[in-house]
Design a protein around this motif. Sequence first.
Motif, short mmCIF file in Angstrom:
data_model
loop_
_atom_site.label_atom_id
_atom_site.label_comp_id
_atom_site.label_asym_id
_atom_site.label_seq_id
_atom_site.Cartn_x
_atom_site.Cartn_y
_atom_site.Cartn_z
N VAL A 2 0.84 -1.20 0.00
CA VAL A 2 0.00 0.00 0.00
C VAL A 2 0.88 1.25 0.00
O VAL A 2 2.05 1.21 0.39
CB VAL A 2 -0.94 0.05 1.23
N ALA A 3 0.29 2.35 -0.45
CA ALA A 3 0.95 3.65 -0.40
C ALA A 3 -0.08 4.67 0.06
O ALA A 3 -1.25 4.60 -0.34
CB ALA A 3 1.50 4.04 -1.76
N TYR A 4 0.35 5.60 0.91
CA TYR A 4 -0.54 6.66 1.37
C TYR A 4 -0.01 7.99 0.85
O TYR A 4 1.15 8.34 1.08
CB TYR A 4 -0.62 6.69 2.90
N ILE A 5 -0.88 8.72 0.13
CA ILE A 5 -0.50 9.98 -0.48
C ILE A 5 -1.38 11.09 0.09
O ILE A 5 -2.60 10.93 0.22
CB ILE A 5 -0.68 9.92 -2.01
N ALA A 6 -0.75 12.21 0.44
CA ALA A 6 -1.50 13.38 0.93
C ALA A 6 -0.86 14.63 0.37
O ALA A 6 0.37 14.80 0.46
CB ALA A 6 -1.51 13.42 2.45
N ASP A 7 -1.68 15.48 -0.24
CA ASP A 7 -1.22 16.74 -0.82
C ASP A 7 -0.03 16.52 -1.76
O ASP A 7 0.92 17.30 -1.79
CB ASP A 7 -0.83 17.74 0.28
N GLY A 8 -0.09 15.41 -2.51
CA GLY A 8 0.93 15.15 -3.51
C GLY A 8 2.18 14.48 -3.01
O GLY A 8 3.07 14.13 -3.81
N ASP A 9 2.31 14.26 -1.70
CA ASP A 9 3.49 13.64 -1.13
C ASP A 9 3.21 12.18 -0.75
O ASP A 9 2.18 11.87 -0.16
CB ASP A 9 3.95 14.39 0.12
N LEU A 10 4.14 11.32 -1.07
CA LEU A 10 4.07 9.92 -0.66
C LEU A 10 4.57 9.83 0.77
O LEU A 10 5.76 9.98 1.04
CB LEU A 10 4.94 9.06 -1.59
N LEU A 11 3.65 9.58 1.71
CA LEU A 11 4.01 9.62 3.13
C LEU A 11 4.38 8.26 3.70
O LEU A 11 5.09 8.18 4.70
CB LEU A 11 2.84 10.20 3.94
N ALA A 12 3.86 7.19 3.09
CA ALA A 12 4.17 5.85 3.58
C ALA A 12 3.92 4.85 2.47
O ALA A 12 2.99 5.03 1.67
CB ALA A 12 3.31 5.51 4.79
N HIS A 13 4.73 3.81 2.42
CA HIS A 13 4.48 2.75 1.43
C HIS A 13 5.20 1.48 1.87
O HIS A 13 6.16 1.52 2.66
CB HIS A 13 4.92 3.17 0.03
N GLY A 14 4.74 0.36 1.36
CA GLY A 14 5.30 -0.94 1.70
C GLY A 14 4.20 -1.93 2.00
O GLY A 14 3.02 -1.66 1.74
N THR A 15 4.55 -3.09 2.53
CA THR A 15 3.53 -4.04 2.96
C THR A 15 2.78 -3.44 4.14
O THR A 15 3.27 -2.51 4.80
CB THR A 15 4.14 -5.38 3.37
N VAL A 16 1.59 -3.96 4.41
CA VAL A 16 0.83 -3.47 5.56
C VAL A 16 1.65 -3.61 6.83
O VAL A 16 1.69 -2.69 7.67
CB VAL A 16 -0.51 -4.23 5.68
N GLU A 17 2.34 -4.73 6.98
CA GLU A 17 3.15 -4.96 8.17
C GLU A 17 4.27 -3.93 8.27
O GLU A 17 4.56 -3.40 9.36
CB GLU A 17 3.75 -6.37 8.14
#
Length: 310
Positions: A206-221
Amino acid sequence: MTPAADIAIDVENLSKSFGGRTVVRDLSLRVKRGTIYGFLGPNGSGKTTTIRMLCGLLTPDSGRGTCLGFDIRTQADRLKRHVGYMTQRFSLYHDLSVRENLEFVGRIYGIANPIVAAQAMIERLGLKAHSEQLAGSLSGGWKQRLSLGACTLPGPQLLLLDEPTAGVDPTARREFWREIHAFAEDGLTVLVSTHYMDEAERCHEVAYIADGDLLAHGTVEDVLCRAALTTFVVRGEGLAELADKLAAKTGVDSVAPFGTSLHVCGRDRQALEAAVEPYRHDPRLAWTQSAVSLEDVFIELKMRAQRGLQ
């Protein structure tokens, strides 16, 4: 290191602006073939723009990368032939039957025997009982399944799903995801944007994006581990008032209602415990520590991004 042949998407420093507003900023990402990759974030965060740049449907302002071995800038036309795209809105012909729609798609893409191919897809997706039903009369879940069949009938190597289960009941969503995992087992790479946490947990990464910035990514764990959050759950009376008080405390990074409780999260455990300590002895409240959930992490990321805008 993963061999290059096993990488579906490899991009560096992608950025895109519209009307002077940066929608995606310096995004770098690698996605392995056969991966179901989920993109999450608030509305307008850049999820769809990111997905469209990754597969050559939108040219980045800056940055470089490849998708399915094609350069996303110079070989976009060749790349698009290997991509299936399923939007939120049902886009097939309402006045054709399920079978007719799939046969039409087969002919459009020059499949050698569209009748046989359409029938095989009908069997695979459990559409046999609805094969002669007009597409416009199908329920949301069956329309979704038909759309999936139409997108995958030409045999794409990459499938894009833009919030594909919005407005679909939980049973239909579960069946849809079973099919997605079956396609991924066959080697199809899937990029999906979603607002549902249970769907995010069904993704390989998964990847979490906010205001154009990639804030977190990788497996859920990985995402849960790197968040380094501590979560306390509080139940009892006056939770709305308590939420306002806690949100103003140093050490509390997010406060969110979950049913009849509040989840109170912080990255600095010592500061978080100090913040909640005055309320732990209130007889109206019951406090417990909880395992951190993906939703806790994404709520905290969203609030942190919002604070950065202020």
